[in-house]
Enzyme design. Structure first.
Site, PDB file in Angstrom:
ATOM      1  N   CYS A 239       3.372  15.925 -59.505  1.00 49.71           N
ATOM      2  CA  CYS A 239       3.002  14.557 -59.910  1.00 49.71           C
ATOM      3  C   CYS A 239       2.437  13.794 -58.711  1.00 49.71           C
ATOM      4  CB  CYS A 239       4.217  13.815 -60.466  1.00 49.71           C
ATOM      5  SG  CYS A 239       5.094  14.711 -61.745  1.00 49.71           S
ATOM      6  N   ASN A 241       0.844  14.926 -56.246  1.00 56.19           N
ATOM      7  CA  ASN A 241      -0.527  15.377 -55.967  1.00 56.19           C
ATOM      8  C   ASN A 241      -1.538  14.629 -56.823  1.00 56.19           C
ATOM      9  OD1 ASN A 241      -0.019  17.152 -53.904  1.00 56.19           O
ATOM     10  ND2 ASN A 241       0.235  18.913 -55.261  1.00 56.19           N
ATOM     11  N   GLU A 364       3.353   7.905 -51.082  1.00 55.78           N
ATOM     12  CA  GLU A 364       2.634   9.147 -51.434  1.00 55.78           C
ATOM     13  C   GLU A 364       2.364  10.007 -50.201  1.00 55.78           C
ATOM     14  OE1 GLU A 364       2.257  10.100 -54.325  1.00 55.78           O
ATOM     15  OE2 GLU A 364       2.519   8.283 -55.516  1.00 55.78           O
ATOM     16  N   GLY A 365       3.297  10.007 -49.262  1.00 52.09           N
ATOM     17  CA  GLY A 365       3.127  10.752 -48.014  1.00 52.09           C
ATOM     18  C   GLY A 365       2.510   9.866 -46.963  1.00 52.09           C
TER      19      GLY A 365
HETATM   20  C1  LIG Z   1       4.853  -0.340 -52.138  1.00 50.01           C
HETATM   21  C2  LIG Z   1       5.626   0.942 -52.228  1.00 50.01           C
HETATM   22  C3  LIG Z   1       5.731   1.586 -53.463  1.00 50.01           C
HETATM   23  C4  LIG Z   1       6.478   2.773 -53.569  1.00 50.01           C
HETATM   24  N1  LIG Z   1       6.633   3.345 -54.808  1.00 50.01           N
HETATM   25  C5  LIG Z   1       7.462   4.421 -54.934  1.00 50.01           C
HETATM   26  C6  LIG Z   1       7.775   4.931 -56.230  1.00 50.01           C
HETATM   27  O1  LIG Z   1       7.286   4.422 -57.258  1.00 50.01           O
HETATM   28  N2  LIG Z   1       8.628   5.989 -56.326  1.00 50.01           N
HETATM   29  C7  LIG Z   1       9.180   6.571 -55.223  1.00 50.01           C
HETATM   30  O2  LIG Z   1       9.941   7.529 -55.391  1.00 50.01           O
HETATM   31  N3  LIG Z   1       8.923   6.087 -53.973  1.00 50.01           N
HETATM   32  C8  LIG Z   1       8.079   5.034 -53.804  1.00 50.01           C
HETATM   33  N4  LIG Z   1       7.812   4.512 -52.553  1.00 50.01           N
HETATM   34  C9  LIG Z   1       8.490   5.096 -51.395  1.00 50.01           C
HETATM   35  C10 LIG Z   1       7.561   5.898 -50.478  1.00 50.01           C
HETATM   36  O3  LIG Z   1       7.175   7.088 -51.096  1.00 50.01           O
HETATM   37  C11 LIG Z   1       8.322   6.134 -49.157  1.00 50.01           C
HETATM   38  O4  LIG Z   1       8.396   4.876 -48.518  1.00 50.01           O
HETATM   39  C12 LIG Z   1       7.642   7.153 -48.264  1.00 50.01           C
HETATM   40  O5  LIG Z   1       7.831   8.456 -48.754  1.00 50.01           O
HETATM   41  C13 LIG Z   1       8.164   7.104 -46.810  1.00 50.01           C
HETATM   42  O6  LIG Z   1       9.552   7.121 -46.783  1.00 50.01           O
HETATM   43  P1  LIG Z   1      10.360   6.006 -45.930  1.00 50.01           P
HETATM   44  O7  LIG Z   1       9.799   4.685 -46.205  1.00 50.01           O
HETATM   45  O8  LIG Z   1      11.791   6.270 -46.180  1.00 50.01           O
HETATM   46  O9  LIG Z   1       9.998   6.327 -44.413  1.00 50.01           O
HETATM   47  P2  LIG Z   1      10.639   7.451 -43.473  1.00 50.01           P
HETATM   48  O10 LIG Z   1      10.565   8.788 -44.143  1.00 50.01           O
HETATM   49  O11 LIG Z   1      11.949   6.983 -42.969  1.00 50.01           O
HETATM   50  O12 LIG Z   1       9.586   7.460 -42.277  1.00 50.01           O
HETATM   51  C14 LIG Z   1       9.530   6.408 -41.298  1.00 50.01           C
HETATM   52  C15 LIG Z   1       8.484   6.823 -40.252  1.00 50.01           C
HETATM   53  O13 LIG Z   1       8.864   8.068 -39.649  1.00 50.01           O
HETATM   54  C16 LIG Z   1       7.819   9.011 -39.767  1.00 50.01           C
HETATM   55  N5  LIG Z   1       8.358  10.355 -39.890  1.00 50.01           N
HETATM   56  C17 LIG Z   1       9.319  10.804 -40.739  1.00 50.01           C
HETATM   57  N6  LIG Z   1       9.521  12.120 -40.551  1.00 50.01           N
HETATM   58  C18 LIG Z   1       8.655  12.526 -39.584  1.00 50.01           C
HETATM   59  C19 LIG Z   1       8.355  13.784 -38.950  1.00 50.01           C
HETATM   60  N7  LIG Z   1       8.966  14.930 -39.321  1.00 50.01           N
HETATM   61  N8  LIG Z   1       7.414  13.811 -37.990  1.00 50.01           N
HETATM   62  C20 LIG Z   1       6.751  12.676 -37.646  1.00 50.01           C
HETATM   63  N9  LIG Z   1       6.977  11.458 -38.191  1.00 50.01           N
HETATM   64  C21 LIG Z   1       7.921  11.396 -39.148  1.00 50.01           C
HETATM   65  C22 LIG Z   1       7.075   8.586 -41.038  1.00 50.01           C
HETATM   66  O14 LIG Z   1       5.760   9.134 -41.085  1.00 50.01           O
HETATM   67  C23 LIG Z   1       7.107   7.074 -40.888  1.00 50.01           C
HETATM   68  O15 LIG Z   1       6.087   6.667 -40.001  1.00 50.01           O
HETATM   69  C24 LIG Z   1       7.066   3.342 -52.412  1.00 50.01           C
HETATM   70  C25 LIG Z   1       6.918   2.701 -51.171  1.00 50.01           C
HETATM   71  C26 LIG Z   1       6.205   1.525 -51.086  1.00 50.01           C
HETATM   72  C27 LIG Z   1       6.092   0.842 -49.753  1.00 50.01           C
END
Ligand SMILES: Cc1cc2nc3c(=O)[nH]c(=O)nc-3n(C[C@H](O)[C@H](O)[C@H](O)COP(=O)(O)OP(=O)(O)OC[C@H]3O[C@@H](n4cnc5c(N)ncnc54)[C@H](O)[C@@H]3O)c2cc1C
Length: 385
Positions: A239, A241, A364-365
């Site tokens: 999904c 993707n 979305e990544g």
């Molecule tokens: C407006 C909005 C809508 C969203 N909608 C949805 C939704 O409908 N459903 C849903 O399930 N989620 C949703 N999300 C969540 C979104 O998918 C996550 O925020 C995203 O996957 C990143 O996770 P995190 O915010 O926990 O950041 P983290 O994973 O904690 O990352 C924080 C920072 O660390 C970096 N990082 C983490 N691991 C590594 C690594 N191995 N190497 C280098 N850098 C790293 C990241 O790139 C980032 O810069 C939404 C987010 C937003 C802001």
């Protein structure tokens, strides 16, 4: 040659693709542009635009059957680019509804689940959400702790999700949870006891859309709430993707709108007795923006044609999501500089787009995740851990 199309991009599109784009552009001009500053300022998702969007076929546009429009990947792309020219929050609505929630049911659901939910979701009568992210599991969804336990014929789900788009508006939630059999997806009516959704506020980005914390406190659902055809994390990833592909197009709409706004302003704004568009430094900015937008659209179209031919690799989606989101945020910020102080008001779109795109580069990544996906592909050496 048009300022927003220096390469005759339209010659690469079919009449059907152009016709759909024209219809969605007209909808955005009529229903979104006059209101978006107000919605953004008040931080409301305008529920009233769901029905007209459904009427245009935008909900589940790329899905076939069950009342969905059955359009191509390229048609989906040109449509979401127009929506995001209006606002990323409204394109996000279409992504969450169509590419995430409806796609999860369409790809992984039973025939009964599809019949029950997809026609109503395509018609905008039921809204869906997609719960993968958790308070402690973002980029690494494998670390999710939400757990679904078998109890007789039922499933009992405990846990929490965070940042879930549309959850307070949704009738149905697709929730991903660990089970004794690995990660599985569940369809949970949001009226089920123990299910709660709370908007995350205040936000500096995506203000015309809703994201929520979800609580799952012993939520009991019947055996047939499970999505039978999704096993493991490949379930949500198929999904994601779809949604990531759409973003590769959508963000270019925000970029094009920012660029157009800066171009119009620069031709009218006089300083030192001349339009600021006449200064070489301004022209450099405008030309750089136009080139990057045109290249971004070429990339998006190539991905779309590959997708329609069934030959799009997930790493290629990362190329589009990473590059075009980066381009869009750079364009929006550069456009804002041309607007000077007026660019920090809601009278002009670029800073609103740039703020929205901060979310797009994270969901979305993240940029980093897509860089790591491509780094692993190029070198054969995964650097995730
Ligand atoms: C407006 C909005 C809508 C969203 N909608 C949805 C939704 O409908 N459903 C849903 O399930 N989620 C949703 N999300 C969540 C979104 O998918 C996550 O925020 C995203 O996957 C990143 O996770 P995190 O915010 O926990 O950041 P983290 O994973 O904690 O990352 C924080 C920072 O660390 C970096 N990082 C983490 N691991 C590594 C690594 N191995 N190497 C280098 N850098 C790293 C990241 O790139 C980032 O810069 C939404 C987010 C937003 C802001």
């Amino acid at each position: 040659m048009h300022p927003t199309d220096l390469i005759s991009f339209d010659t690469l599109l079919t009449p059907d693709e152009i016709a759909l784009r024209t219809r969605v552009r007209a909808f955005v001009d009529e229903a979104i542009r006059p209101n978006i500053a107000d919605w953004y300022e008040r931080a409301v998702f305008p529920r009233e635009i769901v029905a007209p969007m459904a009427k245009l076929g935008l909900l589940g546009l790329h899905l076939t059957g069950y009342g969905c429009a059955g359009r191509s990947a390229v048609e989906y792309g040109v449509a979401v680019a127009e929506l995001e020219a209006g606002d990323s929050g409204l394109r996000t609505f279409v992504s969450v509804q169509g590419s995430l929630a409806m796609t999860a049911i369409h790809k992984h659901g039973s025939e009964e689940q599809k019949q029950e939910w997809l026609p109503r979701m395509a018609a905008g009568e039921a809204i869906g959400c997609f719960g993968l992210t958790e308070p402690s599991a973002g980029s690494d969804p494998a670390s999710m702790t939400t757990f679904a336990r078998r109890d007789g014929d039922d499933w009992v789900i405990r846990g929490a999700k965070r940042w879930i788009g549309l959850a307070t508006l949704a009738e149905i939630a697709v929730i991903w949870a660990q089970t004794d059999d690995g990660v599985r997806g569940f369809l949970i009516p949001t009226s089920t006891p123990g299910f709660t959704a709370t908007p995350i506020t205040p936000k500096l980005s995506m203000r015309a859309s809703v994201q929520c914390d979800i609580g799952l406190d012993h939520v009991r659902v019947p055996a047939d709430a499970i999505l039978p055809h999704a096993r493991g994390l490949s379930g949500p990833f198929t999904c994601l993707n779809e949604a990531r592909y759409g973003i590769a197009w959508g963000v270019l709409g925000a970029a094009r709108d920012s660029y157009q706004s800066a171009l119009d302003y620069s031709l009218e704004r006089l300083q030192f007795g001349r339009p600021i568009a006449s200064f070489q430094l301004t022209q450099q900015k405008l030309v750089d923006m136009a080139l990057e937008i045109d290249k971004g659209f070429l990339l998006a179209l190539q991905l779309g044609r590959l997708k329609d031919a069934g030959r799009l690799a997930h790493e290629q989606i990362s190329v589009g999501k990473l590059n075009n989101t980066r381009v869009a945020i750079d364009v929006a910020r550069t456009a804002r500089t041309i607007l000077g102080a007026n660019g920090v008001t809601l009278d002009y779109s670029p800073l609103r787009h740039a703020n929205n795109l901060e979310s797009v580069r994270t969901y979305e990544g993240t940029d980093e995740m897509h860089t790591l996906i491509l780094g692993a592909k190029i070198t054969g050496l995964p650097a995730f851990q």
